[in-house]
Design a protein around this motif. Structure first.
Motif, mmCIF file in Angstrom:
data_model
loop_
_atom_site.group_PDB
_atom_site.id
_atom_site.type_symbol
_atom_site.label_atom_id
_atom_site.label_comp_id
_atom_site.label_asym_id
_atom_site.label_seq_id
_atom_site.Cartn_x
_atom_site.Cartn_y
_atom_site.Cartn_z
ATOM 1 N N LEU A 146 49.045 -35.561 16.990
ATOM 2 C CA LEU A 146 48.614 -34.886 15.769
ATOM 3 C C LEU A 146 48.984 -33.402 15.763
ATOM 4 N N ASN A 147 49.541 -32.925 16.884
ATOM 5 C CA ASN A 147 49.913 -31.509 17.003
ATOM 6 C C ASN A 147 48.754 -30.630 16.533
ATOM 7 N N LEU A 148 47.607 -30.800 17.158
ATOM 8 C CA LEU A 148 46.383 -30.168 16.707
ATOM 9 C C LEU A 148 46.395 -28.652 16.894
ATOM 10 N N THR A 149 45.931 -27.950 15.879
ATOM 11 C CA THR A 149 45.649 -26.526 16.017
ATOM 12 C C THR A 149 44.324 -26.391 16.766
ATOM 13 N N ASP A 150 44.001 -25.175 17.192
ATOM 14 C CA ASP A 150 42.724 -24.970 17.871
ATOM 15 C C ASP A 150 41.556 -25.350 16.957
ATOM 16 N N ALA A 151 41.664 -24.993 15.685
ATOM 17 C CA ALA A 151 40.579 -25.282 14.746
ATOM 18 C C ALA A 151 40.419 -26.787 14.528
ATOM 19 N N GLU A 152 41.540 -27.518 14.516
ATOM 20 C CA GLU A 152 41.474 -28.975 14.350
ATOM 21 C C GLU A 152 40.912 -29.637 15.608
ATOM 22 N N LEU A 153 41.304 -29.129 16.762
ATOM 23 C CA LEU A 153 40.745 -29.660 18.005
ATOM 24 C C LEU A 153 39.243 -29.376 18.068
ATOM 25 N N ALA A 154 38.840 -28.233 17.540
ATOM 26 C CA ALA A 154 37.406 -27.893 17.490
ATOM 27 C C ALA A 154 36.647 -28.889 16.614
ATOM 28 N N GLN A 155 37.270 -29.375 15.552
ATOM 29 C CA GLN A 155 36.627 -30.378 14.702
ATOM 30 C C GLN A 155 36.428 -31.683 15.465
ATOM 31 N N ILE A 156 37.437 -32.062 16.253
ATOM 32 C CA ILE A 156 37.321 -33.283 17.058
ATOM 33 C C ILE A 156 36.190 -33.150 18.073
ATOM 34 N N MET A 157 36.208 -32.056 18.830
ATOM 35 C CA MET A 157 35.202 -31.882 19.872
ATOM 36 C C MET A 157 33.811 -31.630 19.277
ATOM 37 N N GLY A 158 33.766 -30.949 18.131
ATOM 38 C CA GLY A 158 32.487 -30.768 17.455
ATOM 39 C C GLY A 158 31.897 -32.098 17.023
ATOM 40 N N HIS A 159 32.759 -32.977 16.550
ATOM 41 C CA HIS A 159 32.339 -34.322 16.151
ATOM 42 C C HIS A 159 31.756 -35.071 17.351
ATOM 43 N N GLU A 160 32.427 -34.973 18.497
ATOM 44 C CA GLU A 160 31.944 -35.681 19.683
ATOM 45 C C GLU A 160 30.638 -35.081 20.190
ATOM 46 N N ILE A 161 30.532 -33.769 20.193
ATOM 47 C CA ILE A 161 29.281 -33.118 20.582
ATOM 48 C C ILE A 161 28.156 -33.556 19.655
ATOM 49 N N ALA A 162 28.475 -33.703 18.379
ATOM 50 C CA ALA A 162 27.466 -34.129 17.398
ATOM 51 C C ALA A 162 26.927 -35.522 17.732
ATOM 52 N N HIS A 163 27.801 -36.412 18.199
ATOM 53 C CA HIS A 163 27.331 -37.743 18.604
ATOM 54 C C HIS A 163 26.248 -37.626 19.671
ATOM 55 N N ALA A 164 26.479 -36.731 20.630
ATOM 56 C CA ALA A 164 25.495 -36.555 21.706
ATOM 57 C C ALA A 164 24.205 -35.940 21.172
ATOM 58 N N LEU A 165 24.331 -34.924 20.336
ATOM 59 C CA LEU A 165 23.151 -34.249 19.794
ATOM 60 C C LEU A 165 22.300 -35.182 18.938
ATOM 61 N N ALA A 166 22.952 -36.086 18.234
ATOM 62 C CA ALA A 166 22.245 -36.998 17.334
ATOM 63 C C ALA A 166 21.757 -38.269 18.022
ATOM 64 N N ASN A 167 21.880 -38.315 19.355
ATOM 65 C CA ASN A 167 21.391 -39.459 20.135
ATOM 66 C C ASN A 167 22.016 -40.782 19.710
ATOM 67 N N HIS A 168 23.301 -40.747 19.372
ATOM 68 C CA HIS A 168 23.953 -41.964 18.904
ATOM 69 C C HIS A 168 24.133 -43.000 20.013
ATOM 70 N N THR A 169 24.262 -42.552 21.269
ATOM 71 C CA THR A 169 24.376 -43.508 22.363
ATOM 72 C C THR A 169 23.091 -44.318 22.497
ATOM 73 N N ALA A 170 21.960 -43.630 22.506
ATOM 74 C CA ALA A 170 20.672 -44.324 22.600
ATOM 75 C C ALA A 170 20.472 -45.247 21.401
ATOM 76 N N GLU A 171 20.929 -44.796 20.244
ATOM 77 C CA GLU A 171 20.788 -45.607 19.035
ATOM 78 C C GLU A 171 21.606 -46.890 19.135
ATOM 79 N N GLN A 172 22.842 -46.785 19.618
ATOM 80 C CA GLN A 172 23.677 -47.972 19.746
ATOM 81 C C GLN A 172 23.111 -48.942 20.782
ATOM 82 N N MET A 173 22.619 -48.404 21.886
ATOM 83 C CA MET A 173 21.983 -49.260 22.889
ATOM 84 C C MET A 173 20.771 -49.962 22.296
ATOM 85 N N SER A 174 20.010 -49.251 21.465
ATOM 86 C CA SER A 174 18.813 -49.820 20.835
ATOM 87 C C SER A 174 19.168 -50.921 19.846
#
Length: 271
Positions: free
Chosen positions: A122-150
């Motif tokens: 995708l030839n990501l810019t820093d800002a685009e890579l930040a969107q990807i990593m922000g999205h992944e951090i959001a999964h952790a903050l929103a407890n999505h792993t625990a939710e999927q296990m549940s």
């Protein structure tokens, strides 16, 4: 009949008691506590990273690692400020050397990974890579792993209860049956993905990254998915719909951008 009725009532009570609320106000099912999800995720993450290291699949290029680590660190600094409960998490990221894989993921407790295929194809810019990593951090903050296990537990219990209530001869689910049932949860999974988008774009904006990058990121993702969606899109909303939703958020997010980049929090690099 009494046993069947009691089992169904017990299941219903568990589901009601275990409901909680996500950072965006969405109701979540939590039969697994976030703490338990973090413990189990750490085990899984360490096993995964260990195997990747033995196979020489972790990136050794210091420039690539430093880039991912710094961008992720800026996002984590914002995350910890906005979500103090994540302060003591063992934030870490693995940069996986796999040019063919367009993917990134996160586990409970801030354990993350990103593939070189996502960055390079995708030839990501820093800002685009930040969107990807922000999205992944959001999964952790929103407890999505625990939710999927549940959801997995609830699905198994629910189908078993129905089997008993209808005098089914075999109410025990195989792993394949559970997986088939979980496929029905795709709309909920997409809801979680949209939630991660919303939290992630805000994290990136507060870290000083242009929120317009969320739109250009998915324009690139749409192009790369022309020959079939990459793994990263398997449970995600369609790129076109995503662009429209994120574009509407850009003006609001720009108001959250600081005049200069913020601090960089420590993020362990998997080796």
């Amino acid at each position: 009949m009494s046993i069947k009725r009691n089992l169904i009532l017990l299941l219903s009570a568990v589901l009601v008691i275990a409901c909680t609320t996500s950072p965006t106000g969405r109701s979540q099912l939590m039969l697994i506590s976030p703490k338990t999800a973090i413990v189990e995720s750490e085990k899984a993450y360490m096993n995964t990273v260990g195997a990747l290291s033995k196979e020489n699949k972790l990136v050794r290029d210091s420039a690539v690692n430093q880039r991912v680590q710094e961008i992720t660190g800026r996002l984590v600094a914002v995350a910890v400020k906005q979500y103090p409960e994540s302060k003591n998490w063992k934030w870490s990221v693995a940069v996986i050397d796999d040019p063919k894989t367009v993917n990134a993921w996160a586990m409970a407790g801030g354990r993350m990974a990103v593939y070189t295929g996502l960055i390079d194809q995708l030839n990501l810019t820093d800002a685009e890579l930040a969107q990807i990593m922000g999205h992944e951090i959001a999964h952790a903050l929103a407890n999505h792993t625990a939710e999927q296990m549940s959801v997995a537990i609830a699905t198994q219990l629910g189908v078993s209860a129905v089997g008993i209530a209808t005098d089914a001869s075999d109410s025990t689910l195989t792993a394949g049956a559970i997986a088939a049932q979980l496929a029905v949860q795709l709309p909920n999974s997409r809801t979680a993905e949209s939630e991660a988008d919303r939290i992630g774009i805000e994290l990136a904006a507060r870290a000083g990254y242009d929120p317009q990058a969320a739109v250009t990121l998915w324009q690139k993702m749409e192009k790369v998915s022309g020959n079939g969606p990459p793994q990263f899109l398997s449970t995600h909303p369609a790129p076109g719909n995503r662009q429209q939703t994120l574009r509407q958020l850009v003006p609001q997010m720009r108001q959250l951008q600081p005049p200069s980049p913020g601090p960089v929090a420590p993020v362990e690099l998997a080796r």
